[in-house]
Design an enzyme around this catalytic site. Structure first.
Site, short mmCIF file in Angstrom:
data_model
loop_
_atom_site.label_atom_id
_atom_site.label_comp_id
_atom_site.label_asym_id
_atom_site.label_seq_id
_atom_site.Cartn_x
_atom_site.Cartn_y
_atom_site.Cartn_z
CG HIS A 110 -2.16 0.82 1.02
ND1 HIS A 110 -3.24 0.42 0.26
CD2 HIS A 110 -2.48 2.05 1.47
CE1 HIS A 110 -4.17 1.35 0.27
NE2 HIS A 110 -3.73 2.36 1.00
CD GLU A 143 -5.45 4.88 -4.50
OE1 GLU A 143 -4.92 5.82 -3.89
OE2 GLU A 143 -6.66 4.64 -4.47
CD GLU A 230 -8.22 2.22 -1.78
OE1 GLU A 230 -7.17 1.56 -1.62
OE2 GLU A 230 -8.28 3.46 -1.66
CB ALA A 236 -11.08 11.03 -4.75
CD1 TRP A 264 -10.44 3.71 2.41
CD2 TRP A 264 -8.99 2.04 2.14
NE1 TRP A 264 -9.30 4.07 3.06
CE2 TRP A 264 -8.39 3.05 2.93
CE3 TRP A 264 -8.27 0.88 1.87
CZ2 TRP A 264 -7.09 2.93 3.42
CZ3 TRP A 264 -6.97 0.77 2.36
CH2 TRP A 264 -6.40 1.78 3.11
CE LYS A 269 -7.62 10.49 8.82
NZ LYS A 269 -6.77 10.60 7.60
CG ASP A 270 -13.80 12.47 12.92
OD1 ASP A 270 -14.89 12.04 12.49
OD2 ASP A 270 -13.66 13.62 13.38
CD GLU A 271 -10.41 8.88 6.39
OE1 GLU A 271 -9.96 9.93 5.88
OE2 GLU A 271 -9.85 7.77 6.27
#
Length: 308
Positions: A110, A143, A230, A236, A264, A269-271
């Site tokens: 990754h 990516e 993914e 994005a 994904w 996480k705070d997202e």
């Protein structure tokens, strides 16, 4: 576009060794197979989820038939560059969990950058260890961002040679430039001389829409095997609002074409793209109250489409 028939829940004991026939992912009997599952977040940020109990929960409760172990190479804590032993152990724990639970697993390098020597060492190690396991899929470059296709192709060919010395059969996934969006580039100049290679496309539905689907259709029509390694429903950036209509468009498009897909990510996480809340345990047993909206939607898709 040819529509595929497929089996719903791909268990390794049932489907065995995967291979690529034309543009299709097929099982050991030559029957088309779709893999649908989730990616763990970077091990270097969320190592707490890298355990066999979490893998088992995802299989039993979410109906995944594949998980993706995303090894952080440069970013975070105890990355592969910083601590290769820790990083490799985390990935191997998920791989062992997948083998124990009879599902497929993607070993994901990754990174957004070329780290050729480190990647050669790692893929030599894991392909020696798991080369006889039909569960394993190798993703050699997550990516690429600013690298050219010539650079990505040359790097990937070097890693494929390493893997194929130890593992002649298992699927290898190759990324493409511009965060796995410029699939037209490998379509025009694919890697030759190796079997069971597929190319990855990534989408985030609030950003990537019909244009990327059209580009991918053209690549498939040219004969390129594609795997959506993914994806998710937000922007994005991994954040921002969900676009449920466009995500459904992507789901319908992948199902019509028989494309395998991964969402994904298993992280807190705070997202928007992190599917779990901070209250979620490290080892599964997640109730709906522990899931964020992306997690709830992903779980619903998997339980519907991966019927056992």
């Amino acid at each position: 576009m040819l529509l595929f028939s497929f089996t719903a829940f791909a268990q390794v004991s049932k489907h065995g060794q995967l291979s690529v026939k034309g543009t299709k992912l097929t099982d050991e009997k030559g029957k088309h197979v779709m893999l649908r599952g989730v990616s763990f977040g970077w091990h270097s940020f969320w190592p707490r989820f890298y355990n066999q109990n979490a893998v088992k929960w995802l299989r039993d409760d979410w109906n995944v038939n594949v998980v993706r172990a995303a090894m952080g190479i440069e970013v975070g804590n105890d990355t592969y560059i910083q601590n290769p032993q820790f990083a490799t152990e985390k990935i191997m724990t998920v791989v062992e969990g997948a083998i124990t639970n009879d599902i497929y697993v993607i070993i994901d390098w990754h990174s957004h950058n070329i780290n050729l020597e480190e990647a050669k060492l790692f893929f030599d190690q894991v392909s020696k260890k798991y080369g006889n396991s039909p569960n394993v899929i190798y993703e050699v470059f997550n990516e690429p961002d600013d690298e050219s296709w010539a650079d990505v192709k040359a790097y990937s060919e070097e890693i494929i040679k390493i893997i194929r010395k130890n593992d002649p059969d298992n699927i290898i996934l190759v990324g493409c430039p511009h965060w796995d969006q410029d699939i037209n580039l490998p379509a025009a100049d694919p890697i030759k001389g190796f079997n069971n290679i597929m190319y990855t496309v990534h989408f985030y539905a609030a950003t990537h829409k019909q244009e990327l689907r059209d580009r991918t259709d053209k690549a498939i029509e040219s004969g390129l095997p594609v795997f959506i390694s993914e994806s998710a429903g937000m922007e994005a950036s991994g954040d921002g609002p969900m676009n449920y209509d466009e995500w459904q468009n992507w789901i319908d498009w992948m199902e019509e074409r028989g494309l395998s897909w991964i969402t994904w990510s298993i992280s807190d996480k705070d997202e928007t793209c992190s599917m779990l809340k901070k209250s979620a345990s490290s080892t599964g047993e997640w109730k709906e109250k522990h899931l964020k909206e992306s997690g709830i939607k992903t779980r619903n898709y998997l339980r519907l489409l991966n019927k056992q």
